[in-house]
Design a protein around this motif. Sequence first.
Motif, mmCIF file in Angstrom:
data_model
loop_
_atom_site.group_PDB
_atom_site.id
_atom_site.type_symbol
_atom_site.label_atom_id
_atom_site.label_comp_id
_atom_site.label_asym_id
_atom_site.label_seq_id
_atom_site.Cartn_x
_atom_site.Cartn_y
_atom_site.Cartn_z
ATOM 1 N N ALA A 193 -10.174 0.928 -0.591
ATOM 2 C CA ALA A 193 -8.815 1.434 -0.841
ATOM 3 C C ALA A 193 -7.965 0.380 -1.542
ATOM 4 O O ALA A 193 -7.217 0.695 -2.478
ATOM 5 N N THR A 194 -8.092 -0.874 -1.137
ATOM 6 C CA THR A 194 -7.338 -1.952 -1.776
ATOM 7 C C THR A 194 -7.761 -2.126 -3.229
ATOM 8 O O THR A 194 -6.913 -2.279 -4.121
ATOM 9 N N ALA A 195 -9.061 -2.079 -3.475
ATOM 10 C CA ALA A 195 -9.563 -2.221 -4.846
ATOM 11 C C ALA A 195 -9.112 -1.046 -5.712
ATOM 12 O O ALA A 195 -8.723 -1.229 -6.872
ATOM 13 N N ALA A 196 -9.140 0.166 -5.167
ATOM 14 C CA ALA A 196 -8.716 1.344 -5.924
ATOM 15 C C ALA A 196 -7.222 1.279 -6.240
ATOM 16 O O ALA A 196 -6.801 1.589 -7.365
ATOM 17 N N ARG A 197 -6.420 0.856 -5.274
ATOM 18 C CA ARG A 197 -4.974 0.731 -5.492
ATOM 19 C C ARG A 197 -4.693 -0.299 -6.589
ATOM 20 O O ARG A 197 -3.875 -0.065 -7.481
ATOM 21 N N ALA A 198 -5.388 -1.427 -6.561
ATOM 22 C CA ALA A 198 -5.202 -2.463 -7.584
ATOM 23 C C ALA A 198 -5.622 -1.953 -8.959
ATOM 24 O O ALA A 198 -4.955 -2.218 -9.970
ATOM 25 N N ALA A 199 -6.723 -1.193 -9.015
ATOM 26 C CA ALA A 199 -7.185 -0.646 -10.291
ATOM 27 C C ALA A 199 -6.167 0.354 -10.852
ATOM 28 O O ALA A 199 -5.903 0.366 -12.065
ATOM 29 N N LEU A 200 -5.605 1.200 -10.004
ATOM 30 C CA LEU A 200 -4.600 2.164 -10.459
ATOM 31 C C LEU A 200 -3.338 1.460 -10.957
ATOM 32 O O LEU A 200 -2.743 1.871 -11.967
ATOM 33 N N GLU A 201 -2.933 0.393 -10.284
ATOM 34 C CA GLU A 201 -1.760 -0.365 -10.741
ATOM 35 C C GLU A 201 -2.020 -1.006 -12.107
ATOM 36 O O GLU A 201 -1.157 -0.993 -12.983
ATOM 37 N N ARG A 202 -3.222 -1.583 -12.273
ATOM 38 C CA ARG A 202 -3.570 -2.172 -13.573
ATOM 39 C C ARG A 202 -3.567 -1.118 -14.677
ATOM 40 O O ARG A 202 -3.065 -1.347 -15.781
ATOM 41 N N GLN A 203 -4.116 0.043 -14.362
ATOM 42 C CA GLN A 203 -4.168 1.121 -15.355
ATOM 43 C C GLN A 203 -2.758 1.557 -15.735
ATOM 44 O O GLN A 203 -2.453 1.771 -16.920
ATOM 45 N N ALA A 204 -1.871 1.691 -14.756
ATOM 46 C CA ALA A 204 -0.485 2.098 -15.041
ATOM 47 C C ALA A 204 0.222 1.045 -15.889
ATOM 48 O O ALA A 204 0.955 1.389 -16.830
ATOM 49 N N GLU A 205 0.001 -0.227 -15.589
ATOM 50 C CA GLU A 205 0.608 -1.291 -16.384
ATOM 51 C C GLU A 205 0.096 -1.283 -17.821
ATOM 52 O O GLU A 205 0.860 -1.474 -18.764
ATOM 53 N N GLU A 206 -1.229 -1.044 -17.985
ATOM 54 C CA GLU A 206 -1.803 -0.988 -19.331
ATOM 55 C C GLU A 206 -1.236 0.189 -20.125
ATOM 56 O O GLU A 206 -0.918 0.062 -21.310
ATOM 57 N N GLU A 207 -1.108 1.338 -19.481
ATOM 58 C CA GLU A 207 -0.544 2.506 -20.161
ATOM 59 C C GLU A 207 0.913 2.271 -20.549
ATOM 60 O O GLU A 207 1.348 2.646 -21.645
ATOM 61 N N GLU A 208 1.665 1.626 -19.670
ATOM 62 C CA GLU A 208 3.064 1.337 -19.967
ATOM 63 C C GLU A 208 3.179 0.351 -21.136
ATOM 64 O O GLU A 208 4.011 0.533 -22.027
ATOM 65 N N ALA A 209 2.308 -0.650 -21.163
ATOM 66 C CA ALA A 209 2.320 -1.616 -22.251
ATOM 67 C C ALA A 209 1.922 -0.940 -23.566
ATOM 68 O O ALA A 209 2.509 -1.214 -24.625
ATOM 69 N N GLU A 210 0.952 -0.047 -23.526
ATOM 70 C CA GLU A 210 0.517 0.679 -24.730
ATOM 71 C C GLU A 210 1.646 1.572 -25.259
ATOM 72 O O GLU A 210 1.888 1.645 -26.471
#
Length: 114
Positions: free
Chosen positions: A82-99
């Motif tokens: 769950a911790t790894a999945a939450r971190a992956a989702l946060e990274r994905q959201a940050e990447e999408e926001e930066a894009e």
Amino acid sequence: MFSRKNRAEKTADEAWEHLSHAWASAGESAGRAGERVSSVTDEALARAGAAADALAGRRPARPWGLIAVVALAGIATGWAVATAARAALERQAEEEEAELAETAVVVTPTYDDH
């Protein structure tokens, strides 16, 4: 006369050495065999007890210690996933926001066309 006595004593000493060495070896072998017999005896007693319980209609006890260890391992694994999945989702959201920030086109209206 002395040579016979010396030879007899020498032969007796050699025989005694062989006998004491054989006795010591037998003691070591018996000790190792005793350890094996002891472990086999313990297993046999445990199985005989389980068989007697089964014949008497008693169910074997639940291994609560093992159940607790498996449950704790499952909880720890679930928490890690769950911790790894939450971190992956946060990274994905940050990447999408930066894009989106990089590709955003700002359109400003001009009022010159009136």
